[in-house]
Design a protein around this motif. Structure first.
Motif, PDB file in Angstrom:
ATOM      1  N   ASP A 133       5.123   4.905  -7.221  1.00  0.00           N
ATOM      2  CA  ASP A 133       4.370   4.966  -5.962  1.00  0.00           C
ATOM      3  C   ASP A 133       4.110   6.442  -5.621  1.00  0.00           C
ATOM      4  O   ASP A 133       5.053   7.198  -5.389  1.00  0.00           O
ATOM      5  N   PRO A 134       2.846   6.870  -5.589  1.00  0.00           N
ATOM      6  CA  PRO A 134       2.559   8.294  -5.355  1.00  0.00           C
ATOM      7  C   PRO A 134       2.414   8.667  -3.886  1.00  0.00           C
ATOM      8  O   PRO A 134       2.221   9.837  -3.546  1.00  0.00           O
ATOM      9  N   TYR A 135       2.511   7.661  -2.982  1.00  0.00           N
ATOM     10  CA  TYR A 135       2.070   7.862  -1.595  1.00  0.00           C
ATOM     11  C   TYR A 135       2.750   9.034  -0.907  1.00  0.00           C
ATOM     12  O   TYR A 135       2.087   9.794  -0.185  1.00  0.00           O
TER      13      TYR A 135
ATOM     14  N   CYS B 228      -0.715  -3.773  -5.315  1.00  0.00           N
ATOM     15  CA  CYS B 228       0.316  -2.756  -5.059  1.00  0.00           C
ATOM     16  C   CYS B 228       0.805  -2.945  -3.624  1.00  0.00           C
ATOM     17  O   CYS B 228       0.684  -4.039  -3.062  1.00  0.00           O
ATOM     18  N   LEU B 229       1.357  -1.925  -3.010  1.00  0.00           N
ATOM     19  CA  LEU B 229       1.883  -2.096  -1.652  1.00  0.00           C
ATOM     20  C   LEU B 229       0.774  -1.969  -0.608  1.00  0.00           C
ATOM     21  O   LEU B 229       0.567  -2.858   0.214  1.00  0.00           O
ATOM     22  N   GLY B 230       0.072  -0.841  -0.621  1.00  0.00           N
ATOM     23  CA  GLY B 230      -0.873  -0.549   0.451  1.00  0.00           C
ATOM     24  C   GLY B 230      -2.341  -0.769   0.115  1.00  0.00           C
ATOM     25  O   GLY B 230      -3.194  -0.736   0.995  1.00  0.00           O
ATOM     26  N   ASN B 231      -2.646  -0.963  -1.185  1.00  0.00           N
ATOM     27  CA  ASN B 231      -4.036  -1.087  -1.660  1.00  0.00           C
ATOM     28  C   ASN B 231      -4.883   0.145  -1.335  1.00  0.00           C
ATOM     29  O   ASN B 231      -6.091   0.044  -1.115  1.00  0.00           O
ATOM     30  N   ILE B 232      -4.219   1.296  -1.333  1.00  0.00           N
ATOM     31  CA  ILE B 232      -5.012   2.529  -1.158  1.00  0.00           C
ATOM     32  C   ILE B 232      -4.745   3.552  -2.267  1.00  0.00           C
ATOM     33  O   ILE B 232      -5.442   4.565  -2.341  1.00  0.00           O
ATOM     34  N   CYS B 233      -3.777   3.310  -3.134  1.00  0.00           N
ATOM     35  CA  CYS B 233      -3.509   4.264  -4.223  1.00  0.00           C
ATOM     36  C   CYS B 233      -3.609   3.587  -5.596  1.00  0.00           C
ATOM     37  O   CYS B 233      -4.618   3.708  -6.287  1.00  0.00           O
ATOM     38  N   ARG B 234      -2.572   2.853  -5.992  1.00  0.00           N
ATOM     39  CA  ARG B 234      -2.508   2.366  -7.380  1.00  0.00           C
ATOM     40  C   ARG B 234      -3.494   1.235  -7.682  1.00  0.00           C
ATOM     41  O   ARG B 234      -4.228   1.308  -8.673  1.00  0.00           O
TER      42      ARG B 234
ATOM     43  N   TRP C 241      -1.197  -2.425   6.319  1.00  0.00           N
ATOM     44  CA  TRP C 241      -1.178  -1.178   7.086  1.00  0.00           C
ATOM     45  C   TRP C 241      -2.494  -0.407   6.978  1.00  0.00           C
ATOM     46  O   TRP C 241      -2.850   0.340   7.872  1.00  0.00           O
ATOM     47  N   HIS C 242      -3.212  -0.582   5.876  1.00  0.00           N
ATOM     48  CA  HIS C 242      -4.419   0.230   5.653  1.00  0.00           C
ATOM     49  C   HIS C 242      -5.678  -0.633   5.554  1.00  0.00           C
ATOM     50  O   HIS C 242      -6.699  -0.181   5.031  1.00  0.00           O
TER      51      HIS C 242
HETATM   52  P1  4NP Z   1      -0.060   2.015  -3.012  1.00  0.00           P
HETATM   53  O1  4NP Z   1       0.655   3.249  -2.261  1.00  0.00           O
HETATM   54  O2  4NP Z   1       0.871   0.837  -2.897  1.00  0.00           O
HETATM   55  O3  4NP Z   1      -0.189   2.500  -4.422  1.00  0.00           O
HETATM   56  O4  4NP Z   1      -1.383   1.813  -2.315  1.00  0.00           O
HETATM   57  C1  4NP Z   1       1.142   3.125  -0.961  1.00  0.00           C
HETATM   58  C2  4NP Z   1       0.266   3.284   0.109  1.00  0.00           C
HETATM   59  C3  4NP Z   1       0.728   3.184   1.392  1.00  0.00           C
HETATM   60  C4  4NP Z   1       2.069   2.923   1.625  1.00  0.00           C
HETATM   61  C5  4NP Z   1       2.938   2.751   0.566  1.00  0.00           C
HETATM   62  C6  4NP Z   1       2.469   2.854  -0.747  1.00  0.00           C
HETATM   63  N1  4NP Z   1       2.550   2.830   2.961  1.00  0.00           N
HETATM   64  O5  4NP Z   1       3.765   2.695   3.145  1.00  0.00           O
HETATM   65  O6  4NP Z   1       1.743   2.925   3.919  1.00  0.00           O
END
Ligand code: 4NP
Length: 159
Positions: free
Chosen positions: A125-127, A8-14, A45-46
């Motif tokens: 994206d739920p962020y 996914c984008l951040g590797n902290i949600c999906r 970022w994470h």
């Molecule tokens: P993810 O969600 O891709 O499902 O982990 C996001 C987490 C962080 C960000 C964007 C999406 N971010 O912009 O920091």
């Protein structure tokens, strides 16, 4: 045994939720020994962080503990993993830049390729959203991981 990478984008949600959920279903099923399941993000970022606390809370209420640490994608992931499963078309388009040959490109699919109900849809994206949106991600992933488990057991099951 196959190796699966959720992206996914951040590797902290999906993608960490997908990783944790598929691992739990694989463990409960018991017929896929030595399968590799991992996740990563396009961005760093994470890096090193636990999954977002809202995702951990939503997952915990379904009996799923998410304890992995975020990492960003490495070029060698494209070679090392058999299935590279993306949360959205945006993620797919970025992953295509990491693929160095047609074989690597061919490994890239949407996570929802294995879902009946959400077939080939993006996982939202739920962020920047609310608890209900984190729950929706988990609903979608339940369906994806059930379909993926069916696919994997029919191909690789050892019993
Ligand atoms: P993810 O969600 O891709 O499902 O982990 C996001 C987490 C962080 C960000 C964007 C999406 N971010 O912009 O920091």
């Amino acid at each position: 045994m196959p190796s699966i990478l959720f992206v996914c984008l951040g590797n902290i949600c999906r993608s960490p939720a997908a990783e944790g959920m598929l691992r739990k279903k694989v463990d409960e099923n018991g017929t896929l020994k030595n399968i590799t399941i991992d996740s990563c993000g396009l961005g760093d970022w994470h890096e090193g962080q636990l999954p977002d606390e809202r995702m951990r809370a939503a997952a915990k209420s379904r009996g799923l503990a998410l304890t992995m640490r975020a990492r960003s994608i490495r070029p060698k992931d494209m070679e090392e993993f058999d299935y590279i499963l993306a949360a959205s078309r945006t993620v797919i388009n970025d992953l295509y830049h990491y693929a160095t040959n047609p074989q690597e490109k061919g490994k890239i699919q949407l996570i929802t390729a294995y879902s009946k109900t959400y077939h080939n849809q993006d996982i939202p994206d739920p962020y920047h959203k609310d608890a209900v949106d984190f729950d929706l991600v988990l609903d979608i992933l339940e369906d994806c991981c059930d379909g993926l488990l069916n696919h994997l057991t029919s191909r690789y099951s050892s019993t």
